[in-house]
Design a protein around this motif. Structure first.
Motif, PDB file in Angstrom:
ATOM      1  N   ALA A   1       0.833  -1.210   0.000  1.00  0.00           N
ATOM      2  CA  ALA A   1       0.000   0.000   0.000  1.00  0.00           C
ATOM      3  C   ALA A   1       0.864   1.255   0.000  1.00  0.00           C
ATOM      4  O   ALA A   1       0.550   2.240  -0.672  1.00  0.00           O
ATOM      5  CB  ALA A   1      -0.927  -0.004   1.221  1.00  0.00           C
ATOM      6  N   LEU A   2       1.976   1.236   0.736  1.00  0.00           N
ATOM      7  CA  LEU A   2       2.889   2.368   0.746  1.00  0.00           C
ATOM      8  C   LEU A   2       3.499   2.595  -0.635  1.00  0.00           C
ATOM      9  O   LEU A   2       3.558   3.731  -1.121  1.00  0.00           O
ATOM     10  CB  LEU A   2       3.997   2.144   1.771  1.00  0.00           C
ATOM     11  N   LEU A   3       3.941   1.531  -1.285  1.00  0.00           N
ATOM     12  CA  LEU A   3       4.517   1.662  -2.629  1.00  0.00           C
ATOM     13  C   LEU A   3       3.493   2.195  -3.627  1.00  0.00           C
ATOM     14  O   LEU A   3       3.805   3.050  -4.459  1.00  0.00           O
ATOM     15  CB  LEU A   3       5.076   0.323  -3.094  1.00  0.00           C
ATOM     16  N   PHE A   4       2.264   1.711  -3.544  1.00  0.00           N
ATOM     17  CA  PHE A   4       1.207   2.194  -4.421  1.00  0.00           C
ATOM     18  C   PHE A   4       0.947   3.679  -4.185  1.00  0.00           C
ATOM     19  O   PHE A   4       0.805   4.461  -5.133  1.00  0.00           O
ATOM     20  CB  PHE A   4      -0.070   1.381  -4.198  1.00  0.00           C
ATOM     21  N   THR A   5       0.925   4.086  -2.926  1.00  0.00           N
ATOM     22  CA  THR A   5       0.727   5.500  -2.589  1.00  0.00           C
ATOM     23  C   THR A   5       1.861   6.354  -3.133  1.00  0.00           C
ATOM     24  O   THR A   5       1.630   7.427  -3.696  1.00  0.00           O
ATOM     25  CB  THR A   5       0.614   5.673  -1.070  1.00  0.00           C
ATOM     26  N   LEU A   6       3.094   5.891  -2.976  1.00  0.00           N
ATOM     27  CA  LEU A   6       4.243   6.637  -3.486  1.00  0.00           C
ATOM     28  C   LEU A   6       4.192   6.776  -5.007  1.00  0.00           C
ATOM     29  O   LEU A   6       4.500   7.841  -5.549  1.00  0.00           O
ATOM     30  CB  LEU A   6       5.543   5.972  -3.054  1.00  0.00           C
TER      31      LEU A   6
END
Length: 128
Positions: A92-97
């Motif tokens: 989820a963090l990578l997708f947000t970034l």
């Protein structure tokens, strides 16, 4: 419901063995704190001493230290890794970034082209 099952669901029951989340230790927090202090002090020193000589190089160095500090905070304080929550929090963090980079790059691209194509050229010699 057996008494054994009921004992596991009592509000005061604290079973850390079944908890799959990573918990930080005192040493882990102290390492994270030390790294955070160093990663804050070095850019401060770079700016105050002018050691790199170039403003652009200093800005890039500060941004690099900021990215490293973000990673330190996520690993040592937020306990984000590939194992916590089955890797979904990291995904989820990578997708947000990725979304933030796309939105920022697209916005800058649009603003640059609007400025280039829509604004009349300014001749400062004609300003009274």
């Amino acid at each position: 419901m057996s008494s054994e099952t009921n004992a596991q669901h009592q509000p005061g029951h604290d079973d850390h063995a079944a908890d799959e989340h990573a918990h930080g230790s005192f040493n882990g927090y102290m390492i994270g704190f030390g790294l955070s202090v160093v990663l804050t002090a070095i850019p401060f020193w770079l700016v105050m001493s002018g050691a790199l000589g170039s403003n652009q190089l200093t800005a890039f160095a500060i941004m690099a230290f900021a990215v490293v500090q973000i990673v330190v905070h996520m690993v040592f304080f937020l306990h984000m890794n590939g194992r916590s929550e089955g890797g979904w929090s990291l995904l989820a963090l990578l997708f947000t970034l990725i979304l933030v980079v796309i939105v920022l790059a697209g916005s800058l691209w649009v603003m640059y082209h609007l400025n280039t194509n829509m604004m009349p050229p300014h001749d400062m010699r004609q300003v009274p």
